[in-house]
Design a protein around this motif. Sequence first.
Motif, short mmCIF file in Angstrom:
data_model
loop_
_atom_site.label_atom_id
_atom_site.label_comp_id
_atom_site.label_asym_id
_atom_site.label_seq_id
_atom_site.Cartn_x
_atom_site.Cartn_y
_atom_site.Cartn_z
N LEU A 39 0.82 -1.20 0.00
CA LEU A 39 0.00 0.00 0.00
C LEU A 39 0.86 1.26 0.00
N HIS A 42 1.49 2.42 -3.47
CA HIS A 42 0.33 3.15 -3.99
C HIS A 42 0.29 4.57 -3.43
N GLU A 45 3.05 6.77 -5.02
CA GLU A 45 3.06 6.88 -6.48
C GLU A 45 2.85 8.32 -6.92
N GLN A 63 3.11 -7.68 -5.84
CA GLN A 63 3.86 -6.62 -6.51
C GLN A 63 5.34 -6.91 -6.31
#
Length: 226
Positions: A39, A42, A45, A63
């Motif tokens: 997470l 994410h 990002e 991932q």
Amino acid sequence: MSTTAASAGTLSTFLVRLADFAEPSPHDDVLDVACGPSLMAHALEGRVGRITVAGIGPEPSGQGFPADPSALPFADGSFSLVTARFALHRLTDPAAALREMLRVCHPSGRIVLADLARTNLSSDHRDALERVRDPGFRSIPRIDGLLAMVEGAGARITGMDLLSVERPAAPWLEAAPSPAIAERLREVLLAEVDGGPKTGAKPRVIGGELWFTQTWAHLVARPAGA
């Protein structure tokens, strides 16, 4: 700081808070050491230059690639930012993992950790509750023990954010190995609400829904020589 989440979905607010705490830069080359889905990747990002995910633990991250946390496959000083969110408490040797994170962190970089923590006066009952829900769970470190472990690995702590997070129990119970175990844990928490044995989870019923409390520690640390 004490915070109550309005719903399970708003817990992403805390992920944003952690990402902000890391002070990301477009120049950062990031390694996220993740147990399960990353997470952090994410959340970071678009805010950093590059993100590499190393999946650790018994569950694939979905991932990046699998990695041994005590022998990360990267050269010394490869990353300006190394992160690990809710991963250390699942490791057999978290101190060895911390030493590896420091090794692959650039001397001018930093490590950002987020994990469960226990106040220094709390009992061990909280660990027992977590182990029933998650057989891979090790233990929740006391805050002073967590700080000592980070410093013992060769880092100096330059920031800490301690949160008392009250959250709905339903998503936490859904991760139990079976519905029967989830129901048993729910019964134990409800018994405490009614005056039964203390679990350390501080459960209460809000609007007919069972809630409980976790303490989260966010730490930023730098190589000792930096």
